[in-house]
Design a protein around this motif. Structure first.
Motif, short mmCIF file in Angstrom:
data_model
loop_
_atom_site.label_atom_id
_atom_site.label_comp_id
_atom_site.label_asym_id
_atom_site.label_seq_id
_atom_site.Cartn_x
_atom_site.Cartn_y
_atom_site.Cartn_z
N ILE A 108 29.24 -7.42 25.84
CA ILE A 108 28.20 -7.66 26.84
C ILE A 108 27.22 -6.49 26.90
O ILE A 108 26.01 -6.68 26.98
CB ILE A 108 28.82 -7.89 28.23
N THR A 109 27.74 -5.27 26.88
CA THR A 109 26.88 -4.09 26.92
C THR A 109 27.41 -3.05 25.94
O THR A 109 28.46 -3.21 25.31
CB THR A 109 26.86 -3.46 28.33
N GLY A 110 26.67 -1.94 25.80
CA GLY A 110 27.12 -0.81 25.00
C GLY A 110 27.30 -1.15 23.53
O GLY A 110 26.72 -2.10 22.99
N LEU A 111 28.14 -0.35 22.87
CA LEU A 111 28.42 -0.58 21.45
C LEU A 111 29.07 -1.94 21.22
O LEU A 111 28.88 -2.55 20.17
CB LEU A 111 29.35 0.52 20.91
N GLU A 112 29.84 -2.41 22.20
CA GLU A 112 30.48 -3.72 22.05
C GLU A 112 29.42 -4.81 21.86
O GLU A 112 29.67 -5.80 21.18
CB GLU A 112 31.33 -4.04 23.29
N SER A 113 28.26 -4.60 22.43
CA SER A 113 27.17 -5.57 22.28
C SER A 113 26.35 -5.31 21.03
O SER A 113 26.14 -6.21 20.21
CB SER A 113 26.25 -5.52 23.51
N SER A 114 25.90 -4.07 20.82
CA SER A 114 24.99 -3.80 19.71
C SER A 114 25.67 -3.90 18.35
O SER A 114 25.01 -4.15 17.34
CB SER A 114 24.34 -2.42 19.88
N TYR A 115 26.99 -3.74 18.29
CA TYR A 115 27.72 -3.88 17.03
C TYR A 115 28.66 -5.10 17.06
O TYR A 115 29.65 -5.14 16.34
CB TYR A 115 28.51 -2.61 16.72
N GLU A 116 28.32 -6.09 17.89
CA GLU A 116 29.15 -7.27 18.05
C GLU A 116 29.46 -7.96 16.73
O GLU A 116 30.59 -8.34 16.46
CB GLU A 116 28.46 -8.25 19.01
N LYS A 117 28.47 -8.14 15.88
CA LYS A 117 28.70 -8.91 14.65
C LYS A 117 29.64 -8.20 13.69
O LYS A 117 30.25 -8.83 12.83
CB LYS A 117 27.38 -9.23 13.96
N TYR A 118 29.77 -6.88 13.83
CA TYR A 118 30.73 -6.14 13.00
C TYR A 118 32.10 -6.10 13.64
O TYR A 118 33.12 -6.17 12.95
CB TYR A 118 30.23 -4.71 12.76
N LEU A 119 32.14 -5.99 14.95
CA LEU A 119 33.41 -5.82 15.67
C LEU A 119 34.19 -7.12 15.84
O LEU A 119 35.42 -7.10 15.91
CB LEU A 119 33.15 -5.21 17.06
N ARG A 120 33.51 -8.25 15.92
CA ARG A 120 34.15 -9.48 16.37
C ARG A 120 35.13 -10.09 15.38
O ARG A 120 36.07 -10.78 15.75
CB ARG A 120 33.10 -10.52 16.74
N GLY A 121 34.93 -9.88 14.09
CA GLY A 121 35.79 -10.53 13.09
C GLY A 121 35.48 -12.01 12.96
O GLY A 121 34.41 -12.48 13.36
N LYS A 122 36.45 -12.75 12.44
CA LYS A 122 36.25 -14.19 12.20
C LYS A 122 37.50 -14.94 12.64
O LYS A 122 38.61 -14.59 12.27
CB LYS A 122 35.97 -14.46 10.72
N ARG A 123 37.28 -15.98 13.45
CA ARG A 123 38.41 -16.79 13.93
C ARG A 123 39.11 -17.49 12.78
O ARG A 123 38.51 -17.86 11.77
CB ARG A 123 37.92 -17.87 14.91
N GLY A 124 40.41 -17.75 12.98
CA GLY A 124 41.18 -18.61 12.08
C GLY A 124 41.76 -19.78 12.86
O GLY A 124 41.63 -19.86 14.09
N VAL A 125 42.40 -20.71 12.17
CA VAL A 125 43.03 -21.85 12.85
C VAL A 125 44.29 -22.25 12.09
O VAL A 125 44.34 -22.19 10.87
CB VAL A 125 42.04 -23.04 12.96
N LYS A 126 45.32 -22.62 12.84
CA LYS A 126 46.56 -23.12 12.26
C LYS A 126 46.84 -24.51 12.84
O LYS A 126 46.71 -24.72 14.05
CB LYS A 126 47.73 -22.18 12.57
#
Length: 626
Positions: free
Chosen positions: A184-202
């Motif tokens: 939402i804010t801070g580095l968590e926001s500005s680097y979201e696309k690097y930090l978030r990873g990619k979901r999986g499904v089972k």
């Protein structure tokens, strides 16, 4: 004839029956897809949420990690809850909230799982998970939230939260789904696309009681979650913690930068808050308390607070005057103190002495030379031309415009141009006398603390800078965003810097004696920012060592008076701690921690034989606190 028709009808019926039998055999035995479709109600798609990337400091110290939590989902058609009051108590939520969530789940779907309780801490879940098997139709779902090793850098990290419907509507990538978390804010926001990873499904086979019976098709349709990339920050956590300690109980900021790279070593917004307060199930309550706090801990002061810079701006005025050629470095100007209030004594001033003693009257005269360069024109005609040229040069220092740091919500500050004064006074109705306060960094000029530190970095580099940034590298490849590799020139010739730098070095014997550190030559500039609402603000910017600088810093302390006191003392301790690994002046640390910076005509010196403080009654701090 009729007999033939009977046979034909019978044969047709048999053929149709055989066709259906063959098709049924194919559906039930041969083709798994039809079997899955027929039994879709017992194939459960389980989303595998990725771990967000970890965050480390420049020395490899772990700062931010992931803590396991659990959500509880209900499938209303299967749910059988004997005692809802007991369940609410076990989960630690209000009974009415539980009943409301169960009602909403039934209205949404009787067969689809719906979340009824969010973010149960791992230690709480460990205590109740054996009891949950008694509640049919209720299933746990593993998630993670952020955990923090230090109670530091809250305004740098920012926080994560559940994606809103508005954010889902704006998501052109179609990555996010309801229930996802994002920065939402801070580095968590500005680097979201690097930090978030990619979901999986089972895809899991479950019986009617939703007990797992194994993977569907042996897991061949499953996809693995991909963890987010780690961030390595340029922050030195030990320097950061010490800066936060020195700023405890104060309002203001500290920003320190490595001049050669633009990497931010420390970033303090005071007062701060514990980052863990905005992680977990009590986010809403804590956020409300922080938002209504009169001291505004959510306000990111290094980026968002805008102040007149005061006397530290004289450095910019001096460099522009030298570049314009309107004055020489050794040209002397007599100042009698008649133009503007001044703590510097009357006398002759050149550029070096003007910086050292922070002479207001000297820089009023210097700025007038910059503005009024066309004597053939009237003062009303000269001022707009001179000010427009001045503003262009000031902007090249990264002032009056965002620097482009890798954190959101950076303000630009303000550098007034002709268009501003035309609106205020009318076109052709203003002259230099309306601009006098700009000479000394007052009036309409506004800077934020990150710009103040960047100015110190420009001085350390003798004319250029790299955009300040918090993230040193991304992922295992040590990737750095390209905009932070760009060398940005101010357009000031290198030969104009030595005299200003020497004046900054001399200033520690003039306006900032508390900033003197044995064995480290610090170049600094004090500022006392006029505050019509109370005690003046204390500001100090510096770099060190003078040769081969390793750190540039600014300290801004609101309502703390002269720049040579609170701000200079704090910066001095941080410079020494960073360059030496410790500090040798406990008396100065005690002075800063005590926070009593009231206007007394006293100066503090360290004796040669000891590191204890000796307070000496003196009138010399009349010029020693600017």
């Amino acid at each position: 004839m009729n007999e033939d028709r009977k046979y034909i009808v019978r044969i047709a019926i048999v053929l149709v029956a055989l066709t259906f039998l063959v098709k049924l055999f194919f559906i039930q035995v041969i083709n798994d897809d039809y079997k899955a479709a027929a039994e879709s109600n017992i194939i459960h798609a389980v989303t595998e949420y990725p771990f967000r990337g970890l965050i480390f400091d420049r020395n490899g110290n772990l700062l931010v990690y992931n803590e396991p939590i659990f959500d509880l989902e209900v499938v209303p058609k299967e749910a059988y809850i004997k005692d809802t009051l007991l369940l609410s108590g076990m989960l630690g939520i209000e009974y009415d909230d539980l009943m409301t969530n169960l009602y909403k789940a039934r209205r949404y779907s009787s067969i689809q799982p719906t979340t009824i309780v969010k973010q149960i801490p791992n230690q709480v879940f460990a205590q109740i998970q054996d009891k949950l098997v008694e509640y049919e139709g209720i299933y746990p779902k593993a998630r993670t939230i952020r955990g923090y090793r230090y109670n530091s850098l809250a305004n740098v990290f920012g926080y994560i939260g559940e994606v809103s419907q508005q954010q889902l509507d704006r998501d052109s990538t179609q990555y996010y789904k309801g229930g996802d978390y994002l920065g939402i804010t801070g580095l968590e926001s500005s680097y979201e696309k690097y930090l978030r990873g990619k979901r999986g499904v089972k895809y899991k086979m479950v019986n009617v009681r939703r007990v797992e019976k194994g993977s569907f098709k042996g897991g061949e349709l499953d996809t693995l979650a991909v963890p987010g990339e780690n961030l390595t920050l340029s922050i030195d956590i030990e320097l950061q913690k010490y800066a936060e300690k020195l700023m405890d109980g104060k309002i203001g900021s500290v920003v320190a930068i490595e001049p050669a790279t633009g990497e931010i070593l420390a970033f303090v917004s005071a007062p701060d808050y514990e980052p863990s307060k905005l992680a977990g199930r009590y986010f809403s309550e804590n956020f409300k308390a922080l938002r209504t706090d009169s001291l505004k801990p959510l306000f990111n002061r290094p980026l968002m607070a805008m102040y007149p810079p005061g006397s530290i701006f004289k450095i910019v005025q001096g460099l522009i005057a030298l570049e314009e050629g309107v004055i020489g470095a050794k040209d002397k100007i007599y100042c009698d103190g008649s133009l503007i209030g001044d703590h510097a004594p009357p006398g002759f001033y050149d550029m070096r002495r003007g910086i050292m003693l922070s002479s207001n009257n000297y820089f009023v005269k210097v700025f007038r030379l910059v503005i009024n360069q066309h004597p053939e024109l009237s003062q009303f005609e000269q001022a707009p031309i001179g000010l427009a040229n001045w503003k262009l040069q000031v902007n090249r220092f990264g002032l009056g415009t965002p620097l482009g740091i890798d954190l959101p919500n950076e303000k630009s500050g303000f550098m007034p141009g002709p268009e501003y004064y035309n609106r205020v006074y009318g076109t052709g109705r203003w002259k230099f006398s309306n601009l006098t306060s700009l000479s000394i960094g007052q009036g309409e000029i506004l800077m934020n603390p990150i710009q103040m530190t960047n100015l110190a970095a420009i001085m350390a580099n003798k004319g250029f800078y790299y955009r300040p940034h918090i993230v040193k590298s991304v992922g295992e490849s040590n990737y750095l965003l390209p905009q932070f590799k760009e060398k940005i020139e101010t357009g000031i010739s290198p030969e104009h810097f030595p005299v200003i730098i020497q004046g900054m070095a001399d200033a520690l014997r003039g306006t900032a004696p508390r900033a003197i550190v044995p064995d480290i030559e610090i170049c600094g500039k004090t500022g006392t920012v006029e505050n019509p609402h109370g005690e003046d603000h204390s500001v100090f910017m510096a770099f060190a060592p003078k040769d081969s600088p390793k750190i540039a810093i600014s300290v801004f302390v609101e309502n703390a008076g002269w720049g040579g006191r609170a701000a200079a003392s704090t910066a001095s301790l941080l410079i020494e701690s960073y360059l030496k690994g410790s500090h040798s002046r406990p008396w100065l640390e005690a002075y800063v921690l005590k926070g009593d910076f009231r206007d007394r005509k006293r100066r503090v010196i360290a004796t040669d034989s000891t590191t204890e403080a000796t307070a000496i009654e003196s009138q010399t701090e009349t010029i020693g606190g600017l």
